[in-house]
Design a protein around this motif. Structure first.
Motif, PDB file in Angstrom:
ATOM      1  N   GLY A 102     -20.273  -0.478 -31.919  1.00 58.98           N
ATOM      2  CA  GLY A 102     -19.985  -1.891 -31.607  1.00 58.98           C
ATOM      3  C   GLY A 102     -18.713  -2.345 -32.252  1.00 58.98           C
ATOM      4  N   PHE A 103     -18.187  -3.534 -31.737  1.00 64.33           N
ATOM      5  CA  PHE A 103     -16.967  -4.254 -32.424  1.00 64.33           C
ATOM      6  C   PHE A 103     -17.403  -4.902 -33.603  1.00 64.33           C
ATOM      7  CE2 PHE A 103     -16.500  -3.549 -27.880  1.00 64.33           C
ATOM      8  CZ  PHE A 103     -14.803  -3.310 -27.715  1.00 64.33           C
ATOM      9  N   LYS A 104     -16.585  -4.979 -34.444  1.00 65.75           N
ATOM     10  CA  LYS A 104     -16.827  -5.694 -35.955  1.00 65.75           C
ATOM     11  C   LYS A 104     -15.500  -5.999 -36.359  1.00 65.75           C
ATOM     12  CE  LYS A 104     -20.230  -4.832 -39.328  1.00 65.75           C
ATOM     13  NZ  LYS A 104     -21.070  -3.601 -39.978  1.00 65.75           N
ATOM     14  N   LEU A 119     -13.979  -0.485 -33.417  1.00 70.89           N
ATOM     15  CA  LEU A 119     -13.796  -0.863 -31.887  1.00 70.89           C
ATOM     16  C   LEU A 119     -14.745   0.553 -31.356  1.00 70.89           C
ATOM     17  CD1 LEU A 119     -10.230  -0.741 -31.154  1.00 70.89           C
ATOM     18  CD2 LEU A 119     -11.819  -2.838 -31.573  1.00 70.89           C
ATOM     19  N   SER A 120     -15.592   0.054 -30.538  1.00 72.10           N
ATOM     20  CA  SER A 120     -16.562   1.164 -29.818  1.00 72.10           C
ATOM     21  C   SER A 120     -16.037   1.777 -28.613  1.00 72.10           C
ATOM     22  CB  SER A 120     -18.055   0.611 -29.515  1.00 72.10           C
ATOM     23  OG  SER A 120     -17.884  -0.632 -28.753  1.00 72.10           O
ATOM     24  N   VAL A 121     -15.122   1.111 -27.899  1.00 71.86           N
ATOM     25  CA  VAL A 121     -14.411   1.423 -26.744  1.00 71.86           C
ATOM     26  C   VAL A 121     -12.993   0.856 -27.003  1.00 71.86           C
ATOM     27  CG1 VAL A 121     -16.465   1.234 -25.368  1.00 71.86           C
ATOM     28  CG2 VAL A 121     -14.905  -0.760 -25.519  1.00 71.86           C
ATOM     29  N   ALA A 122     -12.078   2.004 -26.291  1.00 71.71           N
ATOM     30  CA  ALA A 122     -10.797   1.487 -26.285  1.00 71.71           C
ATOM     31  C   ALA A 122     -10.196   0.279 -25.840  1.00 71.71           C
ATOM     32  CB  ALA A 122      -9.845   2.517 -25.487  1.00 71.71           C
ATOM     33  N   ARG A 170      -2.884  -1.642 -27.755  1.00 71.65           N
ATOM     34  CA  ARG A 170      -4.173  -1.033 -27.332  1.00 71.65           C
ATOM     35  C   ARG A 170      -4.537  -0.104 -28.219  1.00 71.65           C
ATOM     36  NH1 ARG A 170      -7.234  -0.975 -23.013  1.00 71.65           N
ATOM     37  NH2 ARG A 170      -8.418   0.971 -22.469  1.00 71.65           N
ATOM     38  N   ARG A 171      -5.923   0.129 -28.594  1.00 76.86           N
ATOM     39  CA  ARG A 171      -6.120   0.985 -29.653  1.00 76.86           C
ATOM     40  C   ARG A 171      -7.452   1.805 -29.344  1.00 76.86           C
ATOM     41  NH1 ARG A 171      -6.189  -2.142 -35.706  1.00 76.86           N
ATOM     42  NH2 ARG A 171      -3.998  -1.592 -35.989  1.00 76.86           N
ATOM     43  N   ALA A 172      -7.533   2.990 -29.690  1.00 72.24           N
ATOM     44  CA  ALA A 172      -8.676   3.988 -29.277  1.00 72.24           C
ATOM     45  C   ALA A 172      -9.973   3.443 -30.097  1.00 72.24           C
ATOM     46  CB  ALA A 172      -8.317   5.258 -29.635  1.00 72.24           C
ATOM     47  N   THR A 230      -9.405 -10.412 -31.290  1.00 70.68           N
ATOM     48  CA  THR A 230      -9.950 -10.384 -30.153  1.00 70.68           C
ATOM     49  C   THR A 230      -9.857  -9.050 -29.475  1.00 70.68           C
ATOM     50  OG1 THR A 230      -8.766 -12.651 -29.567  1.00 70.68           O
ATOM     51  CG2 THR A 230      -9.564 -11.673 -27.823  1.00 70.68           C
ATOM     52  N   ALA A 231     -10.640  -8.546 -28.866  1.00 72.69           N
ATOM     53  CA  ALA A 231     -10.946  -7.227 -28.228  1.00 72.69           C
ATOM     54  C   ALA A 231     -11.631  -7.062 -27.046  1.00 72.69           C
ATOM     55  CB  ALA A 231     -11.202  -6.205 -29.210  1.00 72.69           C
TER      56      ALA A 231
END
Length: 92
Positions: free
Chosen positions: A7-9, A28-31, A53-55, A78-79
């Motif tokens: 997940g995102f954290k 990040l769990s997704v780009a 943008r991050r992987a 924010t992502a």
């Protein structure tokens, strides 16, 4: 290879209180396009730590508060649809 986060954290910065540098960790769990911004208690933008943008993965970003006054600051990540804020203390 490291496992992809589930997940995102946004983690609590470490060390906290800090002087003058601290590390903000996030995952990040997704780009995603990630924005990590530091604000003062009046809501003024102090610094943009990340705006890219991050992987998927775990990140550690260093914030240097050398030029700032002691006090409480807010950092917000924010992502995509994920938004989380935490506070940190700069103690000189």
């Amino acid at each position: 290879a490291a496992a992809v986060p589930t997940g995102f954290k946004l983690e609590q910065n470490y060390p906290n209180p800090f002087n003058p540098k601290t590390v903000v960790s996030s995952q990040l769990s997704v780009a995603s396009h990630v924005k990590l911004v530091i604000y003062d208690m009046l809501g003024r933008e102090i610094a943009v730590l990340v705006n890219e943008r991050r992987a998927p993965g775990v990140y550690h970003d260093t914030f240097d508060g050398s030029g700032l006054a002691s006090g409480l600051y807010v950092y917000r990540m924010t992502a995509g649809a994920f938004v989380q804020s935490r506070t940190m203390v700069l103690l000189k």
